[in-house]
Structures are given as C-alpha cells and as structure tokens.
Design a protein around this motif. Structure first.
Motif, PDB file in Angstrom:
ATOM      1  N   VAL A   1     -50.427  79.422 -77.529  1.00 44.86           N
ATOM      2  CA  VAL A   1     -49.877  80.637 -76.911  1.00 44.86           C
ATOM      3  C   VAL A   1     -49.692  80.441 -75.409  1.00 44.86           C
ATOM      4  CG1 VAL A   1     -50.381  83.050 -76.324  1.00 44.86           C
ATOM      5  CG2 VAL A   1     -50.785  82.220 -78.642  1.00 44.86           C
TER       6      VAL A   1
ATOM      7  N   ASP B   1     -45.967  78.344 -75.333  1.00 44.20           N
ATOM      8  CA  ASP B   1     -45.132  79.551 -75.445  1.00 44.20           C
ATOM      9  C   ASP B   1     -44.978  80.050 -76.879  1.00 44.20           C
ATOM     10  OD1 ASP B   1     -44.692  79.643 -72.693  1.00 44.20           O
ATOM     11  OD2 ASP B   1     -42.973  78.300 -72.823  1.00 44.20           O
ATOM     12  N   ALA B   2     -45.989  79.830 -77.693  1.00 40.65           N
ATOM     13  CA  ALA B   2     -45.933  80.325 -79.072  1.00 40.65           C
ATOM     14  C   ALA B   2     -46.157  81.836 -79.076  1.00 40.65           C
ATOM     15  CB  ALA B   2     -46.991  79.636 -79.920  1.00 40.65           C
ATOM     16  N   SER B   3     -45.331  82.548 -79.817  1.00 42.25           N
ATOM     17  CA  SER B   3     -45.471  84.000 -79.917  1.00 42.25           C
ATOM     18  C   SER B   3     -46.305  84.347 -81.144  1.00 42.25           C
ATOM     19  CB  SER B   3     -44.091  84.655 -80.029  1.00 42.25           C
ATOM     20  OG  SER B   3     -43.457  84.249 -81.231  1.00 42.25           O
ATOM     21  N   PHE B   4     -46.645  85.621 -81.257  1.00 41.76           N
ATOM     22  CA  PHE B   4     -47.434  86.042 -82.414  1.00 41.76           C
ATOM     23  C   PHE B   4     -46.645  85.848 -83.707  1.00 41.76           C
ATOM     24  CE2 PHE B   4     -48.951  89.372 -85.383  1.00 41.76           C
ATOM     25  CZ  PHE B   4     -50.252  88.901 -85.544  1.00 41.76           C
ATOM     26  N   SER B   5     -45.339  86.059 -83.638  1.00 41.10           N
ATOM     27  CA  SER B   5     -44.499  85.867 -84.829  1.00 41.10           C
ATOM     28  C   SER B   5     -44.515  84.408 -85.282  1.00 41.10           C
ATOM     29  CB  SER B   5     -43.064  86.319 -84.549  1.00 41.10           C
ATOM     30  OG  SER B   5     -42.532  85.630 -83.434  1.00 41.10           O
ATOM     31  N   ASP B   6     -44.637  83.487 -84.325  1.00 43.49           N
ATOM     32  CA  ASP B   6     -44.734  82.058 -84.671  1.00 43.49           C
ATOM     33  C   ASP B   6     -46.075  81.766 -85.347  1.00 43.49           C
ATOM     34  OD1 ASP B   6     -42.248  81.471 -83.535  1.00 43.49           O
ATOM     35  OD2 ASP B   6     -43.131  81.218 -81.542  1.00 43.49           O
TER      36      ASP B   6
ATOM     37  N   LYS C   1     -48.944  86.190 -70.845  1.00 43.87           N
ATOM     38  CA  LYS C   1     -48.797  85.712 -72.227  1.00 43.87           C
ATOM     39  C   LYS C   1     -49.930  86.246 -73.105  1.00 43.87           C
ATOM     40  CE  LYS C   1     -46.399  81.369 -71.161  1.00 43.87           C
ATOM     41  NZ  LYS C   1     -46.507  79.884 -71.185  1.00 43.87           N
TER      42      LYS C   1
ATOM     43  N   GLN D   1     -49.331  89.887 -73.747  1.00 42.89           N
ATOM     44  CA  GLN D   1     -48.263  90.048 -74.739  1.00 42.89           C
ATOM     45  C   GLN D   1     -48.799  89.810 -76.152  1.00 42.89           C
ATOM     46  OE1 GLN D   1     -44.826  87.582 -73.995  1.00 42.89           O
ATOM     47  NE2 GLN D   1     -43.783  88.204 -75.868  1.00 42.89           N
ATOM     48  N   PHE D   2     -49.626  88.795 -76.290  1.00 45.76           N
ATOM     49  CA  PHE D   2     -50.218  88.495 -77.598  1.00 45.76           C
ATOM     50  C   PHE D   2     -51.116  89.645 -78.051  1.00 45.76           C
ATOM     51  CE2 PHE D   2     -53.464  86.815 -80.412  1.00 45.76           C
ATOM     52  CZ  PHE D   2     -52.732  86.025 -81.284  1.00 45.76           C
TER      53      PHE D   2
ATOM     54  N   GLU E   1     -48.665  92.416 -79.215  1.00 42.15           N
ATOM     55  CA  GLU E   1     -47.874  92.088 -80.401  1.00 42.15           C
ATOM     56  C   GLU E   1     -48.736  91.916 -81.652  1.00 42.15           C
ATOM     57  OE1 GLU E   1     -45.625  88.628 -79.418  1.00 42.15           O
ATOM     58  OE2 GLU E   1     -44.154  89.728 -78.210  1.00 42.15           O
ATOM     59  N   SER E   2     -49.947  91.444 -81.463  1.00 42.59           N
ATOM     60  CA  SER E   2     -50.821  91.183 -82.610  1.00 42.59           C
ATOM     61  C   SER E   2     -51.410  92.459 -83.207  1.00 42.59           C
ATOM     62  CB  SER E   2     -51.965  90.256 -82.194  1.00 42.59           C
ATOM     63  OG  SER E   2     -52.789  90.894 -81.229  1.00 42.59           O
TER      64      SER E   2
END
Length: 273
Positions: free
Chosen positions: A64, A68-73, A111, A114-115, A118-119
C-alpha cells in the motif's frame, strides 16, 4: 421451633453440612481452574494469531505504502478476504495502520488514510462510539482522530461532557486534534467544572498537536465557567501567547472572583517580563 432446636442439639446436620461444603468447594475450585485454563488458552491463541496476522499485514501495508496498491487491488487476494471477515484481524489491522500513520507523513500518511476509508475500517471506528463500554468508545475516538476524520467531530464532542474522566479527556484531545482552536467554542459553553488533571491534558494536546493558529483562545476568558477561564489563562501562559496580553488585562478589570484576578495578574506579569 422445638423440633428445629432438637435437630440442632443432636448435631446430625453437621455431617451433611460439611459434606455439602466440601463438594461445593471442590466443584467451585474445579470450575475456577477450568475458567483460568480456558482464559489462558484464549490469550495464547490470540497472541499466536496476532503474530501470524502481523506478518501478513506488514506485507500488505508495504504494498500500500510503497507500491501504490489500493484496497480494491488487495481484495483480489482471497486469503485476505477470508481474514478480513474476522473481527480480530480487522482490529490488528487497524492497530497496525495507526502505528504506521504515527510514523509516516505526507503522501505515505495519505495512502494509509485512504486505505482506512476504502477498507471500511472507518465504519468499525464509528461503531465503537456507540459501544456501552467507555474503553471501546475511547478506542474509536482515538482511531478517528488519528486518521483526521473531521466529520466525526460532532459525534466525538458529545463525549466531552462524559462522566468518565478518561473518556472525557480522550474526546477533548481528539477534538483539539481535529479542529484546533475551533473546538474552543464548545469549551466556552462547557457547563461542568474542568478539573486540573483535565486542564493539563488539554494543554498537553495543544502542545502535542502544535496548534499554530491560536486565534480564539482568548474567548475562553469570557466563559461563565470559572474553570474554563482558568484553562484559558493557563493556555496563554503555557503557549506564551503574548499577543493575548490585552485580553488578560481586560479580564483583570472584570474578573468574576479574586482567585481569577490574582491568577490573571500573575500571568500578565510573567508575559510582560
């Protein structure tokens, strides 16, 4: 009554009573032993799980923050989804996020925030505010404040009047972090006395969060609550707000009591030396 007295004098009840007492004591001791063993086993199991979870979480958080991995990833990982459905994993994950957020700034901190959003972990924190346990409420407040969830301000400020001192201090400190001097408006209208320990914690929060904008601190001196006025004077003194000297001088002229007047005079003298 005579029959009962005769039974008592005969002493036949003693054997039955002692037998019952022994069996009861043995049963109670065995039950307590089982409870202790079960409790200990749960703790050991939790610690083992925590170690396993932390290993997985460290790998995820690295992706993360640095990839740059997002929660969707991350959701594409089926193993993660299974773990994420368990409350204890989410708890450990939130703790890890908080620890990382305290140590990172700028883009990396964003970041993590954001996680957190989003999570859905943010919803877990809001749910904690509704808990009947004050310590759980404190945890939720701390989490929301750490990730700068400003829309939680109204929910948190309600606990600034809580009877539990720890909950009250946690709420006030969180509001100072989220809103800075804007939270002072609520302190002005605070009807309950603010004890010395709470005042020290509020002053500590201002210092810790390095509130640059101190506009509005002088409004505390206008409160009808004398303990709030005292808090305002202490903030002016501890933060060395020499620009507030005119307001301290005005307070001396219209102090509600001699204690406040003497305290204001002392602070005025300290700031003008």
């Amino acid at each position: 009554m005579e029959e009962i007295w005769e039974l008592y004098k005969n002493g036949k009840w003693v054997v039955s009573f002692l037998t019952f007492s022994i069996y009861f004591f043995v049963a109670a001791s065995f039950t307590l032993y089982l409870y202790i063993v079960a409790s200990r086993s749960r703790k050991i199991r939790k610690e083992r799980l925590r170690i396993e979870y932390n290993t997985e979480i460290e790998r995820l958080m690295a992706s993360v923050i640095f990839e740059d991995a997002s929660f969707s990833d991350i959701k594409k990982n089926k193993n993660f989804l299974v773990l994420f459905d368990t409350s204890f994993f989410r708890e450990v994950l939130t703790e890890s996020l908080i620890n990382l957020h305290k140590n990172y700034e700028g883009v990396y901190a964003q970041k993590l925030e954001q996680f957190y959003n989003e999570s859905g972990l943010i919803q877990d924190s809001f749910k904690k505010l509704k808990s009947i346990k004050w310590e759980v409420k404190c945890k939720g407040i701390t989490e929301l404040a750490e990730f700068n969830i400003s829309n939680a301000f109204d929910s948190i400020i309600a606990y600034s009047k809580a009877r539990n001192k720890t909950l009250k201090i946690t709420a006030i400190n969180a509001c100072i972090k989220l809103a800075g001097t804007q939270s002072i408006v609520y302190l002005i209208e605070h009807s309950d006395p603010i004890d010395d320990w709470t005042q020290l914690n509020i002053i500590g929060a201002f210092k810790k969060h390095d509130i640059g904008d101190t506009e509005g601190v002088e409004l505390l001196l206008e409160s009808k609550n004398t303990t709030v006025v005292t808090l305002g004077l202490k903030l002016i003194k501890e933060l060395k707000l020499t620009q507030k000297i005119p307001f301290v001088a005005q307070l001396i002229a219209k102090a509600p009591n001699t204690t406040i007047k003497y305290e204001a005079q002392s602070i005025l003298q300290t700031l003008t030396v």
